[in-house]
Design a protein around this motif. Structure first.
Motif, PDB file in Angstrom:
ATOM      1  N   UNK A 188       0.858  -1.191   0.000  1.00 33.54           N
ATOM      2  CA  UNK A 188       0.000   0.000   0.000  1.00 33.54           C
ATOM      3  C   UNK A 188       0.888   1.232   0.000  1.00 33.54           C
ATOM      4  N   UNK A 189       0.235   2.395  -0.063  1.00 30.89           N
ATOM      5  CA  UNK A 189       0.969   3.657  -0.182  1.00 30.89           C
ATOM      6  C   UNK A 189       1.748   4.007   1.074  1.00 30.89           C
ATOM      7  N   UNK A 190       1.440   3.345   2.193  1.00 32.24           N
ATOM      8  CA  UNK A 190       2.140   3.632   3.443  1.00 32.24           C
ATOM      9  C   UNK A 190       3.434   2.842   3.596  1.00 32.24           C
ATOM     10  N   UNK A 191       3.665   1.916   2.673  1.00 31.30           N
ATOM     11  CA  UNK A 191       4.861   1.083   2.779  1.00 31.30           C
ATOM     12  C   UNK A 191       5.802   1.311   1.602  1.00 31.30           C
TER      13      UNK A 191
END
Length: 221
Positions: free
Chosen positions: A91-94
């Motif tokens: 995801x965009x957080x990783x």
């Protein structure tokens, strides 16, 4: 007479074209390349390479310091890189964040580092890149860089161009090897903090026209 003038004009144009080719790195397509030992690196559009994290075709790769060789089968910054060297975010957080980067614009046809772009405080200029010898640092290669503080020119470099390290307000130390035979004019112009470290009086003498104070040339025998 007209024919003679035309020939002179054509000849002048050829000289101009030749000069442009020599002064600018030859642009090529970015691509993966492999060393003779089987290590991978990613060539940028000018024959140089990236370090730190880089996104390529939707995947993230990590390239080590001086030579830009790809990491694999390891964990860096908490992100696991598989045997192919790739990390695919869930995801965009990783998403890995690039904190430092460097690009050498290299013209292998003339064995020259033509330009350095990057935000590293310490830069090592190689005399060999993945089997290709580098012998020159071109004019204005570092001109205007505000990040670099220390530059190490590796043994094997024989020529430093005009204003190569000029206008670098934070540059403090440049280490020049004994292999250097030619130093251009105004090499350190307006880089007021810099000290040049050399290994012989011969190289010190080469810096006479480099726009650096004599007391800032340190001979370390």
């Amino acid at each position: 007479m007209r024919k003679l003038k035309s020939l002179k004009l054509i000849a002048g144009s050829l000289v101009l074209i030749s000069s442009i080719f020599i002064l600018n790195p030859t642009k090529a397509s970015a691509e993966w390349k492999q060393t003779s030992s089987g290590e991978w690196w990613y060539s940028d559009n000018y024959g140089g390479w990236y370090i730190d994290w880089e996104k390529i075709d939707g995947k993230y790769y990590y390239f080590y310091g001086e030579n830009g060789l790809m990491a694999r089968d390891t964990t860096i910054d908490g992100f696991y890189l598989d045997s192919s060297g790739a990390y695919i975010p869930n995801d965009s957080n990783s998403i890995p964040k690039r904190s430092k980067w460097t690009v050498f614009g290299i013209d292998f046809a003339i064995d020259t580092v033509c330009k350095y772009l990057g935000n590293l405080e310490e830069v090592i200029i190689p005399s060999e890149v993945h089997g290709n010898q580098i012998v020159r640092i071109g004019s204005n290669a570092f001109n205007g860089n505000i990040n670099v503080k220390k530059i190490i020119v590796t043994n094997g470099i024989s020529e430093i161009g005009d204003q190569t390290f000029a206008n670098c307000p934070n540059l403090e130390d440049v280490y020049i090897p004994d292999s250097v035979q030619v130093v251009g004019k105004d090499t350190f112009k307006l880089s007021t903090k810099v000290k040049a470290h050399v290994k012989s009086d011969r190289v010190k003498e080469l810096l006479r026209n480099a726009d650096i104070k004599d007391e800032n040339i340190i001979v370390e025998k």
